[in-house]
Write a protein that holds these residues in place. Structure first.
Motif, mmCIF file in Angstrom:
data_model
loop_
_atom_site.group_PDB
_atom_site.id
_atom_site.type_symbol
_atom_site.label_atom_id
_atom_site.label_comp_id
_atom_site.label_asym_id
_atom_site.label_seq_id
_atom_site.Cartn_x
_atom_site.Cartn_y
_atom_site.Cartn_z
ATOM 1 N N TRP A 84 0.853 -1.181 0.000
ATOM 2 C CA TRP A 84 0.000 0.000 0.000
ATOM 3 C C TRP A 84 0.891 1.234 0.000
ATOM 4 N N ASP A 85 0.388 2.333 -0.553
ATOM 5 C CA ASP A 85 1.061 3.615 -0.362
ATOM 6 C C ASP A 85 0.941 4.001 1.108
ATOM 7 N N PHE A 86 1.945 4.760 1.578
ATOM 8 C CA PHE A 86 2.014 5.006 3.021
ATOM 9 C C PHE A 86 2.633 6.366 3.301
ATOM 10 N N ALA A 87 2.171 6.988 4.375
ATOM 11 C CA ALA A 87 2.749 8.258 4.818
ATOM 12 C C ALA A 87 2.524 8.405 6.312
ATOM 13 N N VAL A 88 3.374 9.209 6.935
ATOM 14 C CA VAL A 88 3.229 9.544 8.351
ATOM 15 C C VAL A 88 3.134 11.058 8.455
ATOM 16 N N THR A 89 2.096 11.534 9.159
ATOM 17 C CA THR A 89 1.929 12.975 9.357
ATOM 18 C C THR A 89 1.837 13.256 10.850
ATOM 19 N N GLY A 90 1.680 14.505 11.189
ATOM 20 C CA GLY A 90 1.371 14.868 12.557
ATOM 21 C C GLY A 90 0.007 14.336 12.950
ATOM 22 N N ARG A 91 -0.215 14.178 14.236
ATOM 23 C CA ARG A 91 -1.427 13.518 14.720
ATOM 24 C C ARG A 91 -2.707 14.248 14.324
ATOM 25 N N ASP A 92 -2.655 15.564 14.151
ATOM 26 C CA ASP A 92 -3.865 16.330 13.851
ATOM 27 C C ASP A 92 -3.991 16.694 12.379
ATOM 28 N N ALA A 93 -3.076 16.197 11.565
ATOM 29 C CA ALA A 93 -3.085 16.556 10.147
ATOM 30 C C ALA A 93 -4.182 15.819 9.392
ATOM 31 N N GLY A 94 -4.594 16.426 8.267
ATOM 32 C CA GLY A 94 -5.524 15.763 7.374
ATOM 33 C C GLY A 94 -4.784 14.864 6.401
ATOM 34 N N GLN A 95 -5.526 14.303 5.457
ATOM 35 C CA GLN A 95 -4.922 13.388 4.489
ATOM 36 C C GLN A 95 -3.805 14.082 3.731
ATOM 37 N N PRO A 96 -2.635 13.470 3.639
ATOM 38 C CA PRO A 96 -1.519 14.104 2.933
ATOM 39 C C PRO A 96 -1.785 14.163 1.432
ATOM 40 N N SER A 97 -1.165 15.132 0.794
ATOM 41 C CA SER A 97 -1.341 15.276 -0.654
ATOM 42 C C SER A 97 -0.574 14.217 -1.422
ATOM 43 N N THR A 121 5.211 7.537 17.377
ATOM 44 C CA THR A 121 4.922 8.119 18.679
ATOM 45 C C THR A 121 3.490 8.636 18.738
ATOM 46 N N GLU A 122 3.134 9.160 19.901
ATOM 47 C CA GLU A 122 1.804 9.723 20.091
ATOM 48 C C GLU A 122 1.581 10.993 19.290
ATOM 49 N N ASN A 123 2.637 11.517 18.660
ATOM 50 C CA ASN A 123 2.514 12.720 17.826
ATOM 51 C C ASN A 123 2.324 12.401 16.348
ATOM 52 N N ASP A 124 2.246 11.112 16.008
ATOM 53 C CA ASP A 124 2.170 10.692 14.609
ATOM 54 C C ASP A 124 0.786 10.159 14.255
ATOM 55 N N LYS A 125 0.474 10.255 12.975
ATOM 56 C CA LYS A 125 -0.692 9.585 12.414
ATOM 57 C C LYS A 125 -0.230 8.832 11.169
ATOM 58 N N LEU A 126 -0.703 7.592 11.042
ATOM 59 C CA LEU A 126 -0.332 6.749 9.911
ATOM 60 C C LEU A 126 -1.417 6.822 8.834
#
Length: 781
Positions: A84-97, A121-126
């Motif tokens: 699958w395509d994958f990215a990690v953003t900040g926990r409050d971020a929306g879907q990455p471009s 970490t607790e600051n990340d969103k997958l």
């Protein structure tokens, strides 16, 4: 110690068990239903810290191709495991471009097999993304998107529209995505937020740590964030079956089945039980209500003979079948009952000692996810090879195929509810979520015949409302035993006082857990014997155990000695089950019977299997417990040939043996007389109070045995408690807090001695005779 690869022989981890009828589960899903993400052709896994026998066998695309839900099978499905395509953003971020990485689902982002292998970490969103097309022959049916498990807060979009959101790390969930489908190429996006121990949810042993091997970590391990079980599509009818709740009833020779359904209110369901293609019984009832399917002359399920029946459930519209699912069941009962006056767990009405290990379910390559189905099966097969008949799945819940293998191979399962973080009092929201997830887990696995006990809480971790929860779990699933707290004697835990068992943790043990009038006695954890195998350590030099062993021979002797001690001492005293820590090393824990990479079996398999079998056999025909006359004065005579005129006495507070006869002084006769009283630390054992120093007891201290005044401490009471074991011509007195160590005389001195120990007083010569005492009339009545 043995390597798993044996020249000229198929490795045991490649052996399979044939299945027939409905148990012949669909092994391969439809392929080619989606477009590989950009860059997938160049995707590679990361180097694993340790490689298991299955690390290199994981397909890049469609790993874990087996149908993931053996208790509710359908022929049509499509596996979405793979790249699958994958990215990690900040926990409050929306879907990455853009999704700049690729991950191999269903391996967690922290694992090497995922291809990511990074700390979350607790600051990340997958974020996960892939495309798929729905096969044309599914037209006219609803399409469900299924997740085996994802840790922890998961949100799913299909073609830009949210299909659903789920909280929970250990239970499956599914969404009807038919309204979001476009008839062509569809895109699914998944976000997962996992705060691990910084949140309030169930986490088990997960902690946010470096993903590369490192020193420390103790009994907690690498976190497992995101999707960690199979993702798949499945077509269903508008009205369809969602679950089969199956409970065997041996008393009425029936299988009680509740067919659960969606959009099926008022519909009828027909349930058929068969064996080898021959119908055993059938019954029809309303969806959501219980029907009783006759199973005459039932072939009972046991660990020695794990016989499974095929089950088929059909949803009816009049006489027409509109949905059908397959499954299986095992006919068995589990309860507690008095056996020779002692409360015991009974399987099919009979007591059999449950001997098992603590199974954490961690992998060096996949962390929470076994690399292949054969790997998932292998740890259970290892239990069988070593003679165990039980496994405690420790504060983790495995995929449903793990339970299938436990059912098929024949292992009794104690299933822990994963704990919340230690040292915290969960708030009301965390409690509500934890209980909701517990109920979902019970529903998901309630039909597995191997699962015989729910373990609600462990050692006080995140503990609250122990008694209420145990009562509610028992009411929610009355067909199984309930353990309100494993390790009630440990770590600040609070015993709810109810449930079916009282459960102690004693390291190294095995220790003495006393049954009560309402609960059977079990040893939820003991052992922890460590041996580090060079070349098979997660972090070389960083391993630890509860008791390091200097050699393989010492490990074998010590471990078998513990099992023998349970058979000789604890079983007759009322113990009904024991859980050894543990089946494999885990990260820096080096106390496994196998190495963490599953490449080496540390112990002598045949010898351990024989010790386990002897323990199980002894429980089927147990010797009566050895009892001493409490409240009476007695003298203890030496039984060693050539010294049988000597008796146990105290002198200047130390214990000795000395010749006593009719002409001995009154002081010597008093010193050689002891009052037998109920054990200060264990009511199933005994303490010996001095005749001429009331309030002073025979106890061990620094191995020397002496007479000391009771200071009221827990340590004194344990040191002064002795458990009676049958001996030839007398009794043997084993230490309550150091089981396997005995009251022994040597050169007239009295010591606490252990067979195979390294001290002078452990000398093997005449050890059994020196530790056997004849209980006789008192010299000073």
């Amino acid at each position: 110690m043995s390597r798993l690869r044996v020249p000229g022989r198929t490795p045991w981890w490649r052996r399979t068990i044939a299945t027939t009828g409905l148990l012949a589960l669909v092994s391969t899903a439809l392929v080619g239903i989606g477009t590989a993400p950009a860059g997938a052709a160049s995707w590679t896994p990361k180097p694993s810290p340790m490689t298991t026998p299955w690390t290199a066998q994981v397909p890049v695309d469609k790993p874990l191709p087996e149908y993931p839900r053996p208790q509710l099978t359908r022929p049509d499905w499509a596996n979405l495991n793979g790249i699958w395509d994958f990215a990690v953003t900040g926990r409050d971020a929306g879907q990455p471009s853009s999704f700049t990485d690729q991950i191999r689902v269903p391996f967690v982002a922290e694992s090497a097999l995922s291809g990511i292998q990074r700390k979350i970490t607790e600051n990340d969103k997958l974020w996960y993304k892939r495309t798929f097309t729905v096969p044309s022959n599914w037209n006219g049916r609803r399409v469900e998107l299924n997740f085996g498990a994802s840790d922890w807060q998961t949100t799913v979009w299909v073609n830009g529209t949210q299909a659903g959101a789920h909280k929970g790390g250990y239970d499956s969930f599914a969404y009807d995505i038919t309204p979001q489908l476009n008839g062509g190429t569809n895109t699914v996006v998944v976000s997962v937020y996992d705060p691990t121990q910084t949140g309030g949810q169930a986490v088990g042993k997960q902690r946010i740590n470096d993903v590369q091997p490192h020193n420390g970590g103790g009994i907690f391990y690498t976190a497992a964030s995101g999707i960690w079980q199979t993702v798949w599509l499945e077509p269903v009818a508008a009205a369809h079956i969602t679950r089969l709740d199956m409970t065997p009833n041996l008393g009425s020779s029936t299988l009680r089945v509740k067919v659960q359904g969606a959009s099926a209110s008022g519909r009828s369901a027909r349930v058929t039980v068969s064996s080898g293609g021959n119908v055993v019984g059938t019954a029809t009832g309303t969806v959501g209500s219980e029907v009783s399917v006759p199973v005459p002359n039932a072939h009972l399920w046991t660990p020695e003979d794990p016989f499974l029946y095929d089950v088929k459930a059909e949803l009816l519209d009049g006489s027409a079948v509109t949905d059908a699912v397959g499954g299986y069941t095992g006919m068995r009962s589990i309860a507690v009952a008095k056996v020779d006056g002692v409360l015991r767990p009974v399987l099919n009405g009979k007591f059999v000692f449950q001997t098992g290990t603590l199974d954490q379910g961690y992998w060096p390559d996949g962390i929470y996810t076994a690399p292949t189905d054969a790997a998932l099966k292998s740890d259970l097969q290892a239990h069988k090879d070593l003679g165990f008949n039980m496994v405690r799945k420790h504060i983790k819940v495995e995929p449903q195929r793990w339970f299938y293998w436990a059912d098929k191979l024949g292992l009794l399962v104690w299933q822990d509810m994963p704990a919340m973080d230690t040292g915290k009092s969960p708030d009301s929201a965390a409690r509500a979520q934890w209980e909701s997830e517990f109920h979902a887990i019970i529903d998901q696995h309630r039909s597995s015949p191997s699962l015989v006990m729910w373990v609600d809480q462990n050692e006080g971790w995140g503990q609250y409302d122990q008694a209420r929860i145990a009562n509610e779990v028992k009411a929610y699933d009355p067909s199984r035993l309930v353990n309100n707290m494993s390790g009630v004697n440990c770590c600040g835990s609070v015993d709810g006082g109810n449930g079916d068992v009282v459960d102690n943790h004693i390291y190294v043990g095995p220790g003495n857990t006393a049954p009560t009038a309402t609960r059977a006695a079990v040893l939820g954890e003991f052992g922890g014997l460590g041996y580090k195998v060079p070349g098979h350590e997660w972090f070389p030099g960083g391993g630890f155990s509860y008791e390091d062993q200097p050699s393989v021979a010492a490990l074998n002797n010590r471990f078998v000695g513990l099992l023998d001690s349970i058979r000789i001492g604890q079983l007759p005293a009322g113990l009904s089950a024991s859980v050894y820590t543990e089946i494999t090393d885990v990260e820096n824990e080096a106390n496994g019977l196998l190495t963490y990479d599953r490449q080496v079996v540390k112990v002598d398999t045949a010898r351990v299997k024989a010790a386990n079998q002897a323990l199980i056999n002894a429980s089927r025909n147990p010797a009566p417990p050895v009892t001493l006359p409490t409240g009476q004065y007695k003298s203890l005579r030496v039984t060693t040939p050539g010294y049988t005129d000597k008796y146990l006495r105290h002198q200047d507070a130390l214990a000795f043996t000395e010749v006593v006869d009719g002409g001995s002084s009154s002081l010597l006769k008093n010193d050689a007389t002891w009052k037998v009283v109920t054990g200060l630390a264990n009511s199933n054992c005994y303490s010996l109070e001095s005749r001429n120093y009331p309030g002073e007891y025979l106890r061990h201290r620094d191995f020397r045995v002496r007479r000391d005044a009771n200071d009221g401490s827990a340590l004194f009471k344990a040191d002064a408690t002795w458990c009676a074991i049958a001996g030839t011509g007398g009794v043997r007195l084993s230490s309550a807090n150091l089981p396997g160590s005995y009251l022994r005389h040597i050169d007239s001195e009295v010591w606490l001695a252990a067979p195979g120990g390294g001290h002078a007083w452990d000398n093997p010569a005449t050890f059994t005779e020196d530790t056997t005492w004849a209980v006789e009339a008192p010299w000073a009545p």
